[in-house]
Design an enzyme around this catalytic site. Structure first.
Site, short mmCIF file in Angstrom:
data_model
loop_
_atom_site.label_atom_id
_atom_site.label_comp_id
_atom_site.label_asym_id
_atom_site.label_seq_id
_atom_site.Cartn_x
_atom_site.Cartn_y
_atom_site.Cartn_z
N SER A 106 0.76 -0.98 0.00
CA SER A 106 0.07 -0.34 -0.10
C SER A 106 0.71 0.68 0.02
CB SER A 106 -0.83 -0.23 1.04
OG SER A 106 0.09 0.57 2.20
N ASP A 107 0.51 2.32 -0.39
CA ASP A 107 1.33 3.54 -0.45
C ASP A 107 0.86 3.85 0.82
OD1 ASP A 107 2.32 5.97 -0.51
OD2 ASP A 107 1.07 6.60 -2.55
N TRP A 108 1.64 4.77 1.63
CA TRP A 108 1.10 4.75 2.63
C TRP A 108 0.11 5.59 3.15
CZ3 TRP A 108 5.08 2.25 1.60
CH2 TRP A 108 5.62 1.67 2.63
N GLY A 109 -0.80 5.11 4.01
CA GLY A 109 -1.98 6.15 4.25
C GLY A 109 -2.73 5.28 3.48
N GLY A 110 -2.96 4.86 2.22
CA GLY A 110 -3.51 4.21 1.29
C GLY A 110 -4.33 2.80 1.49
#
Length: 734
Positions: free
Chosen positions: A262-266
């Site tokens: 995941s992208d950070w916070g995605g």
């Protein structure tokens, strides 16, 4: 003697027994997939849950009981990010985490040289390896759909074929060091503003023809070990847990065997994360830059909430085991890989690589009356904040702590006599996330005072070199926001116009990762696209301006005269429409496959500078000498290129395909092959370009597959999309 014999026999027996007891997962002689299954069978539920989510800002736990070490990730695509604290975004305060800042990926793409992409990846992988990083979060290959996208500087332009040819060797270069390349942001992350809320509405054909090919090439040609999901939504599901993008296309159709990160916070939904293809969750409850909940890792979607659903019987371990298999496969490729190469940090070879890539990527856009290269011994006035502002700091997650950054003014001063005028004051901040660099940019003079100084000094100069463009501040070339308009900021146009009135020998060097509006372009005799090119920026730029290096870069995107010439803006689809009552923006890609030069040619709009455009200090002649139908939809074209000028240089042979008899509307032409050739004065070489059936195909939405229809095609050969010198007509038979 008898006692010695007994001792030897006992030792041999012990050694044999020990070898027999070596677990399969630790036995290098066993197939990797067998080792993965053995390791998986030994892991507890808690250990399985632990390895699929973060334990700190940039790491995930290994399996200590079984001897698997922790896995460390790092930004970014242009250099190895300085370390931050375990659970904070502040710098860790280390003294050994400086790096070489390599050119931004727009510059790499502008080199049109896959060999430079391989060199880039190898060098970056060596720096990551030295720093103990196992996953490099890059490169980015999102398509340049609008020049307002704040993150275009991290990507490889508007054309899917060019991006595909450049990303594969980059990935291979990084991974040759036993460091995973995590290609991002998959997919359709084509603007930054409200990036968590944008739901992209796009046709299947545009998705497959424009926005996915570079990711597909990274997986199938580059062999990428990791893919990062993007923040936006597609079909109303966030892309970090999107059934269509991850399960169907990436893992089923492309047979991707790596991890989806995941992208950070995605990550936003536990059950979607379980079912829809996410393998490792990072950065939840944080924006990936500055904000974040403290020690929230056990509360991640793929942590205790997932474990609870398994314990309640809602899910079996089927999905979990697939995720863990992929993580274990990543371990064997990285943390558990033996006999890795030796990493290097800030080595001479890395600085040399950064300089070579920068010099090959700089684009000479205009050079009337041969103003460039500048003649030695003349009075040179350097103007502009971007001549003295460091660009390796800022811009979001790609911000670096570079060991050095040579500025244009300093490089000029080291090689010739120069004077300087500020011209304008923009962003005087020279720090980001705890990294502070450069000289003070503080200046209290008014715009009129700054212009007056520049004009007065310009009167006395033989040449004026203006370093302007954008910077890495918010709402410019920076993550998290898009540009607010297409114009140059900080009143630069007024400074340029004022200088032109007293000295027409002006060279404008645009420092940016994006095109900008240039209302004065017809009056400025020489224009250079200088990009953000890292540690060796000043050296590379001045080498080109003084003629020590012959520019050979070509634009990886179209340079629009005005924003309305871009399809996304002409059709009013950017930035999209907010849904009533919910925090979702629907952004419909109404232009379909007609992105960049495809749109311009469809609408018969002339750009300021065309895709593939780039000048040289020498001249070239090229012509197609022969072509061959190799059968099975494969064709070869022999193109002779001759350096007809007086200095050594490089030219890029570009081959575009036009489908003249198609059942669907297709672009007038599309890039399908290219080659960069280096020639001495008077030298000629024959370049052979080969295309296959895939170069003639379009994505047929009716059958959900690629299709090449029989009929007439044209191969268009030239050195820019608007400068075609040869046309060959051929037929594809059923």
């Amino acid at each position: 003697m008898k006692q010695l014999f007994i001792s030897v026999m006992l030792l041999c027996a012990w050694t044999g027994a020990h070898a027999q007891q070596l677990p399969v997962y630790l036995d290098d002689s066993k197939p990797v997939e067998q080792r993965i299954e053995d390791a998986l069978s030994r892991m507890t539920l808690d250990e399985k849950i632990a390895v699929i989510h973060a334990q700190s800002k940039f790491s995930a736990p290994g399996v200590k009981r079984l001897g698997f070490p922790d896995l460390w990730t790092t930004d970014g695509p242009h250099g190895i990010r300085p370390d931050v604290l375990w659970d904070e975004w502040e710098q860790a305060g280390q003294t050994n985490d400086s790096c070489v800042a390599f050119p931004a990926l727009t510059c790499l793409a502008a080199s049109w040289n896959p060999a430079m992409a391989r060199l880039y990846g190898e060098s970056l992988g060596e720096e990551a390896l030295y720093r103990g990083k196992h996953v490099l979060l890059g490169p980015g290959v999102n398509i340049n759909r609008t020049p307002l996208n704040g993150r275009n500087f991290e990507y490889m332009g508007e054309d899917p074929f060019l991006a595909s040819q450049m990303v594969a060797p980059y990935v291979q270069g990084v991974q040759s060091n036993g460091v995973a390349s995590c290609v991002k942001h998959y997919a359709l992350n084509n603007d930054e503003e409200n990036r968590f809320n944008v739901n992209v509405v796009v046709s299947d054909r545009a998705l497959h023809e424009i926005y996915l090919p570079a990711f597909k090439a990274a997986v199938q040609q580059g062999g990428a070990w990791a893919i990062m999901g993007s923040y936006n939504l597609y079909k109303n599901e966030h892309c970090c847990h999107n059934a269509t993008l991850l399960n169907k296309i990436l893992k089923h159709d492309w047979q991707f065997d790596g991890v989806v990160v995941s992208d950070w916070g995605g990550t936003h939904d536990t059950e979607q994360a379980i079912k829809n293809g996410l393998d490792m969750e990072f950065g939840s409850w944080t924006n990936g830059l500055t904000e974040g909940a403290s020690n929230a890792y056990d509360s991640y979607h793929l942590a205790l909430p997932y474990k609870k659903l398994i314990q309640q019987g809602k899910y079996s371990v089927k999905e979990l085991d697939d995720k863990v298999r992929r993580v274990l496969r990543l371990y064997y490729r990285t943390t558990m890989k033996k006999n890795k190469p030796v990493g290097f940090l800030c080595s001479e070879s890395h600085y040399d690589a950064a300089l070579r890539i920068a010099e090959e990527g700089i684009v000479l856009l205009k050079n009337e009356r041969g103003l460039l290269p500048l003649k030695q011994g003349k009075r040179i006035l350097v103007v502009g904040e971007n001549a003295i502002k460091m660009m390796t700091v800022g811009g979001g997650s790609s911000s670096l702590k570079a060991q050095k950054e040579i500025l244009p003014l300093d490089a000029f001063a080291a090689q010739c006599s120069t004077d300087y005028a500020r011209g304008y004051v923009g962003d005087t901040v020279q720090s980001y996330n705890g990294v502070k660099v450069g000289r003070s940019l503080y200046d209290m003079r008014t715009p009129s005072e700054l212009i007056a100084e520049a004009v007065e000094k310009a009167k006395q100069a033989d040449y004026v070199v203006f370093f302007g463009g954008l910077n890495k501040s918010d709402y410019q070339d920076s993550e998290g926001h898009d540009r607010k308009d297409y114009a140059l900021p900080y009143g630069q146009n007024a400074v340029i116009e004022a200088i032109l009135k007293v000295n027409p020998r002006l060279v404008f060097v645009n420092i940016s990762g994006n095109a900008v509006e240039m209302p004065w372009a017809s009056k400025v005799p020489a224009i250079v696209q200088g990009w953000f090119i890292g540690s060796e920026s000043g050296e590379a730029l001045v080498n080109v301006l003084l003629g020590k290096v012959n520019p050979s870069g070509k634009l990886p995107f179209s340079w629009y005269k005005q924003l309305a010439d871009c399809g996304a803006h002409a059709l009013g689809t950017y930035p999209g429409t907010w849904r009533s009552g919910v925090r979702i923006i629907d952004e419909e890609y109404k232009e379909g496959v007609f992105v960049g030069y495809r749109w311009l040619e469809k609408q018969n709009i002339k750009p300021l500078f065309a895709f593939g455009h780039g000048l040289s200090y020498t001249t070239f002649a090229m012509n197609c000498q022969a072509w061959r139908d190799m059968g099975n939809g494969q064709y070869q074209f022999d193109v002779k290129v001759k350096n007809t000028g007086k200095c050594a240089g490089a030219e890029v042979v570009q081959l575009y395909i036009a489908d003249k008899e198609c059942s669907v509307e297709r672009p007038k032409k599309e890039l399908k092959a290219f080659a960069k050739v280096f020639l001495q004065p008077g030298e000629s070489k024959v370049v052979t370009l080969t295309i296959g059936r895939e170069a003639l195909s379009f994505y047929d939405e009716a059958v959900h597959d690629w299709r090449a229809e029989a009929g007439t095609f044209e191969a268009l050969i030239g050195n820019a999309s608007d400068n075609i010198s040869d046309k060959i007509t051929f037929k594809l038979k059923d």
